[in-house]
Scaffold this motif. Structure first.
Motif, PDB file in Angstrom:
ATOM      1  N   LEU A 100       7.270 -12.419  -2.432  1.00 56.10           N
ATOM      2  CA  LEU A 100       5.985 -12.996  -2.066  1.00 56.10           C
ATOM      3  C   LEU A 100       5.147 -11.938  -1.341  1.00 56.10           C
ATOM      4  CD1 LEU A 100       7.065 -16.521  -0.797  1.00 56.10           C
ATOM      5  CD2 LEU A 100       6.248 -15.841  -3.061  1.00 56.10           C
ATOM      6  N   ASP A 101       3.833 -12.025  -1.453  1.00 55.38           N
ATOM      7  CA  ASP A 101       2.935 -11.045  -0.833  1.00 55.38           C
ATOM      8  C   ASP A 101       3.295  -9.632  -1.273  1.00 55.38           C
ATOM      9  OD1 ASP A 101       1.612 -13.034   0.636  1.00 55.38           O
ATOM     10  OD2 ASP A 101       3.202 -13.002   2.124  1.00 55.38           O
ATOM     11  N   PHE A 102       3.712  -9.527  -2.510  1.00 58.03           N
ATOM     12  CA  PHE A 102       4.137  -8.232  -3.038  1.00 58.03           C
ATOM     13  C   PHE A 102       3.054  -7.166  -2.865  1.00 58.03           C
ATOM     14  CE2 PHE A 102       4.333  -5.364  -6.821  1.00 58.03           C
ATOM     15  CZ  PHE A 102       5.425  -4.630  -6.409  1.00 58.03           C
ATOM     16  N   GLU A 103       1.827  -7.526  -3.126  1.00 60.32           N
ATOM     17  CA  GLU A 103       0.723  -6.568  -3.018  1.00 60.32           C
ATOM     18  C   GLU A 103       0.562  -6.043  -1.596  1.00 60.32           C
ATOM     19  OE1 GLU A 103      -2.892  -7.873  -4.837  1.00 60.32           O
ATOM     20  OE2 GLU A 103      -1.830  -8.864  -6.457  1.00 60.32           O
ATOM     21  N   LYS A 104       0.831  -6.928  -0.613  1.00 63.21           N
ATOM     22  CA  LYS A 104       0.692  -6.510   0.790  1.00 63.21           C
ATOM     23  C   LYS A 104       1.869  -5.649   1.234  1.00 63.21           C
ATOM     24  CE  LYS A 104      -0.163 -10.507   2.892  1.00 63.21           C
ATOM     25  NZ  LYS A 104      -0.580 -11.395   4.011  1.00 63.21           N
ATOM     26  N   LEU A 105       3.057  -5.951   0.712  1.00 58.88           N
ATOM     27  CA  LEU A 105       4.262  -5.212   1.104  1.00 58.88           C
ATOM     28  C   LEU A 105       4.472  -3.957   0.275  1.00 58.88           C
ATOM     29  CD1 LEU A 105       6.669  -8.253   1.489  1.00 58.88           C
ATOM     30  CD2 LEU A 105       5.508  -7.002   3.293  1.00 58.88           C
ATOM     31  N   PHE A 106       3.698  -3.823  -0.780  1.00 57.96           N
ATOM     32  CA  PHE A 106       3.878  -2.692  -1.683  1.00 57.96           C
ATOM     33  C   PHE A 106       3.680  -1.355  -0.977  1.00 57.96           C
ATOM     34  CE2 PHE A 106       2.256   0.201  -5.087  1.00 57.96           C
ATOM     35  CZ  PHE A 106       3.440   0.258  -5.803  1.00 57.96           C
ATOM     36  N   TRP A 107       4.640  -0.474  -1.177  1.00 59.34           N
ATOM     37  CA  TRP A 107       4.630   0.870  -0.556  1.00 59.34           C
ATOM     38  C   TRP A 107       4.619   1.912  -1.674  1.00 59.34           C
ATOM     39  CZ3 TRP A 107       8.043   5.066  -0.542  1.00 59.34           C
ATOM     40  CH2 TRP A 107       7.848   6.011   0.475  1.00 59.34           C
ATOM     41  N   ASP A 108       3.485   2.557  -1.854  1.00 57.98           N
ATOM     42  CA  ASP A 108       3.359   3.536  -2.932  1.00 57.98           C
ATOM     43  C   ASP A 108       3.585   4.948  -2.395  1.00 57.98           C
ATOM     44  OD1 ASP A 108       2.674   5.148  -5.018  1.00 57.98           O
ATOM     45  OD2 ASP A 108       0.885   4.029  -5.573  1.00 57.98           O
ATOM     46  N   PRO A 109       4.646   5.625  -2.807  1.00 52.74           N
ATOM     47  CA  PRO A 109       4.954   6.976  -2.329  1.00 52.74           C
ATOM     48  C   PRO A 109       3.823   7.962  -2.600  1.00 52.74           C
ATOM     49  CG  PRO A 109       6.255   6.433  -4.277  1.00 52.74           C
ATOM     50  CD  PRO A 109       5.611   5.162  -3.811  1.00 52.74           C
ATOM     51  N   VAL A 110       3.121   7.757  -3.690  1.00 53.40           N
ATOM     52  CA  VAL A 110       2.007   8.654  -4.010  1.00 53.40           C
ATOM     53  C   VAL A 110       0.929   8.569  -2.935  1.00 53.40           C
ATOM     54  CG1 VAL A 110       0.206   9.202  -5.678  1.00 53.40           C
ATOM     55  CG2 VAL A 110       2.459   8.445  -6.478  1.00 53.40           C
ATOM     56  N   ILE A 111       0.714   7.345  -2.411  1.00 51.93           N
ATOM     57  CA  ILE A 111      -0.304   7.136  -1.384  1.00 51.93           C
ATOM     58  C   ILE A 111       0.252   7.459   0.007  1.00 51.93           C
ATOM     59  CG2 ILE A 111      -1.744   5.410  -0.239  1.00 51.93           C
ATOM     60  CD1 ILE A 111      -1.877   3.913  -2.906  1.00 51.93           C
ATOM     61  N   GLU A 112       1.446   6.935   0.313  1.00 48.47           N
ATOM     62  CA  GLU A 112       2.024   7.077   1.643  1.00 48.47           C
ATOM     63  C   GLU A 112       2.513   8.498   1.934  1.00 48.47           C
ATOM     64  OE1 GLU A 112       1.765   4.626   3.625  1.00 48.47           O
ATOM     65  OE2 GLU A 112       1.141   3.127   2.165  1.00 48.47           O
ATOM     66  N   LEU A 113       3.063   9.144   0.932  1.00 45.63           N
ATOM     67  CA  LEU A 113       3.599  10.501   1.128  1.00 45.63           C
ATOM     68  C   LEU A 113       2.632  11.560   0.641  1.00 45.63           C
ATOM     69  CD1 LEU A 113       7.260   9.861  -0.066  1.00 45.63           C
ATOM     70  CD2 LEU A 113       6.364   9.791   2.260  1.00 45.63           C
ATOM     71  N   GLY A 114       1.686  11.140  -0.174  1.00 43.68           N
ATOM     72  CA  GLY A 114       0.731  12.095  -0.732  1.00 43.68           C
ATOM     73  C   GLY A 114       1.289  12.736  -1.987  1.00 43.68           C
ATOM     74  N   LEU A 115       0.409  13.295  -2.788  1.00 46.39           N
ATOM     75  CA  LEU A 115       0.866  13.910  -4.044  1.00 46.39           C
ATOM     76  C   LEU A 115       1.473  15.297  -3.810  1.00 46.39           C
ATOM     77  CD1 LEU A 115      -1.984  12.844  -6.427  1.00 46.39           C
ATOM     78  CD2 LEU A 115       0.445  12.372  -6.711  1.00 46.39           C
TER      79      LEU A 115
END
Length: 115
Positions: A100-115
């Motif tokens: 539930l609330d997948f979009e809110k909990l979603f952690w994207d390494p590309v965004i969080e860690l940077g490219l």
DNA sequence: GCATTGACGAAGG
DNA sequence: CCCTTCGCCAATG
């Protein structure tokens, strides 16, 4: 089971990224694949997770779901309920095998860690 | 070496 | 969100 030099390197990268997922957050196979530069090979990420069982330190594979937030890999855990239990411990709500609330909990390494 | 499989993803319905 | 089709690529038979 022996891995080729290619997959062995790929597996290590996958495990490394998965271990960086913050507690209470989740990500998708495709996001990891994209972060590793193998965008089209999202299936290989799932294959890597398949080998994550006997890997040390332990890989929080329960924080990795498909693009829909669905716990598609629960069947590959020790028990079919293990994945949901681990997620519940991190305050992640799961309903009908979906986060539930997948979009809110979603952690994207590309965004969080940077490219 | 070809065929099948799979913890996936995007697009169309 | 579910279903189907197609693309993807290593492992397996």
């Amino acid at each position: 089971m022996q891995y080729t030099a290619k997959t062995n390197d790929f597996f290590q990268n996958v495990f490394d990224v998965v271990r960086l997922i913050p507690k209470g957050r989740v990500t998708s196979y495709g996001a990891i694949a994209k972060y590793l530069g193998t965008g089209g090979s999202s299936r290989m990420v799932g294959w890597a997770m398949n080998a994550s069982h006997h890997v040390k330190p332990k890989v929080p594979a329960h924080r990795v779901v498909n693009r829909n937030g669905m716990l598609t890999g629960k069947a590959h855990f020790e028990t079919p309920t293990k994945m949901q239990e681990l997620l519940a411990k991190e305050k992640i709500k799961v309903k009908n095998e979906t986060v539930l609330d997948f979009e809110k909990l979603f952690w994207d390494p590309v965004i969080e860690l940077g490219l």
